[in-house]
Design a protein around this motif. Sequence first.
Motif, PDB file in Angstrom:
ATOM      1  N   ASN A  36       6.429  -6.122   3.396  1.00  0.00           N
ATOM      2  CA  ASN A  36       5.730  -6.143   2.090  1.00  0.00           C
ATOM      3  C   ASN A  36       5.029  -4.951   1.713  1.00  0.00           C
ATOM      4  O   ASN A  36       4.930  -4.011   2.477  1.00  0.00           O
ATOM      5  N   ASP A  37       4.717  -4.827   0.351  1.00  0.00           N
ATOM      6  CA  ASP A  37       4.141  -3.604  -0.146  1.00  0.00           C
ATOM      7  C   ASP A  37       2.860  -3.454   0.893  1.00  0.00           C
ATOM      8  O   ASP A  37       2.106  -4.246   1.234  1.00  0.00           O
ATOM      9  N   ASP A  38       2.621  -2.065   1.178  1.00  0.00           N
ATOM     10  CA  ASP A  38       1.413  -1.798   1.878  1.00  0.00           C
ATOM     11  C   ASP A  38       0.829  -0.470   1.598  1.00  0.00           C
ATOM     12  O   ASP A  38       1.688   0.444   0.846  1.00  0.00           O
ATOM     13  N   VAL A  39      -0.036   0.112   2.158  1.00  0.00           N
ATOM     14  CA  VAL A  39      -0.689   1.306   1.984  1.00  0.00           C
ATOM     15  C   VAL A  39      -1.297   1.991   3.499  1.00  0.00           C
ATOM     16  O   VAL A  39      -1.805   1.247   3.902  1.00  0.00           O
ATOM     17  N   VAL A  45       1.634   4.976  -0.355  1.00  0.00           N
ATOM     18  CA  VAL A  45       2.003   3.731  -0.532  1.00  0.00           C
ATOM     19  C   VAL A  45       3.429   3.475  -0.190  1.00  0.00           C
ATOM     20  O   VAL A  45       4.145   4.350  -0.208  1.00  0.00           O
ATOM     21  N   ILE A  46       3.525   2.234   0.534  1.00  0.00           N
ATOM     22  CA  ILE A  46       4.827   1.934   0.957  1.00  0.00           C
ATOM     23  C   ILE A  46       5.427   0.788   0.351  1.00  0.00           C
ATOM     24  O   ILE A  46       4.694  -0.386   0.332  1.00  0.00           O
ATOM     25  N   LYS A  47       6.444   0.593  -0.206  1.00  0.00           N
ATOM     26  CA  LYS A  47       6.831  -0.632  -0.846  1.00  0.00           C
ATOM     27  C   LYS A  47       7.750  -1.480  -0.023  1.00  0.00           C
ATOM     28  O   LYS A  47       8.266  -0.966   0.952  1.00  0.00           O
ATOM     29  N   LYS A  48       7.780  -2.978  -0.504  1.00  0.00           N
ATOM     30  CA  LYS A  48       8.520  -3.755   0.208  1.00  0.00           C
ATOM     31  C   LYS A  48      10.236  -3.298   0.697  1.00  0.00           C
ATOM     32  O   LYS A  48      10.452  -2.643  -0.473  1.00  0.00           O
ATOM     33  N   ASN A  49      10.600  -3.498   1.599  1.00  0.00           N
ATOM     34  CA  ASN A  49      12.021  -3.261   2.070  1.00  0.00           C
ATOM     35  C   ASN A  49      12.212  -1.811   2.083  1.00  0.00           C
ATOM     36  O   ASN A  49      13.544  -0.890   2.376  1.00  0.00           O
ATOM     37  N   TRP A  50      11.407  -0.769   2.054  1.00  0.00           N
ATOM     38  CA  TRP A  50      11.247   0.541   2.221  1.00  0.00           C
ATOM     39  C   TRP A  50      11.574   0.952   3.727  1.00  0.00           C
ATOM     40  O   TRP A  50      10.799   0.137   4.458  1.00  0.00           O
ATOM     41  N   PHE A  51      12.537   1.964   4.073  1.00  0.00           N
ATOM     42  CA  PHE A  51      12.403   2.356   5.578  1.00  0.00           C
ATOM     43  C   PHE A  51      11.238   3.378   5.787  1.00  0.00           C
ATOM     44  O   PHE A  51      11.088   4.099   4.778  1.00  0.00           O
ATOM     45  N   MET A  52      10.758   3.401   6.853  1.00  0.00           N
ATOM     46  CA  MET A  52       9.649   4.135   7.387  1.00  0.00           C
ATOM     47  C   MET A  52      10.047   4.689   8.802  1.00  0.00           C
ATOM     48  O   MET A  52      10.408   3.977   9.640  1.00  0.00           O
TER      49      MET A  52
END
Length: 160
Positions: A36-39, A45-52
Amino acid sequence: MFSYEELKEMHYLHAAISETMRLYPPVPLDTRVCLNDDVLLDGTVIKKNWFMTYHTYAMGRMENLWGKDCTNFKPERWLENGVYGKESPFLFPVFHAGPRTCLGKDMAYIQMKSIVVCVRERFEIDAVDRDTCPEHLLSLTLRMKGGLPVRIRPSARNAT
C-alpha cells in the motif's frame, strides 16, 4: 560437545558472529514490494507496488549507524559488561526485521556457535592471504572470488 546452555552463554562468540555478519552479511541486499502507499520515517513517499531495496552490506559500513570505526572488525561493540546486547533489527537487518524477522535466528546462532567451537577445538586455521582484502562476488548471497584459502592443521590440544 557443548550443551545448549553453554552455547547460549558464549557471549563473545555471539558478538564475533554478529560483527562478521554486520561487515559481510550473507544476503548483501534485499528487495521488498510495497503493498500500500506508505511514508518512511524520513518523509519519503513509497507508492503501492513500488519495489524498495535495502543494502545490508552498505548499512553495516555506515558511519552514522556504527561510528567512525564502522569498517573495523570489533566484536566488543555488541557487548555490554561482557554480555551480548541485541542491536535493533532495523539497523542490523541480517535476519530481517518486524513481522518478517527470521523465525530460525536463535537456532542459526546456536548452530554457528557449535560449528565454530567444534572446529576451533580440533584445528588451527590460518588464512593464506590474511592481509589482503578478498574480492567479493555479488550474487543472491555474498561470496568471495576464489573462496577463502586457508591452512589447516590439528590443534596442539589434539596433536596426541
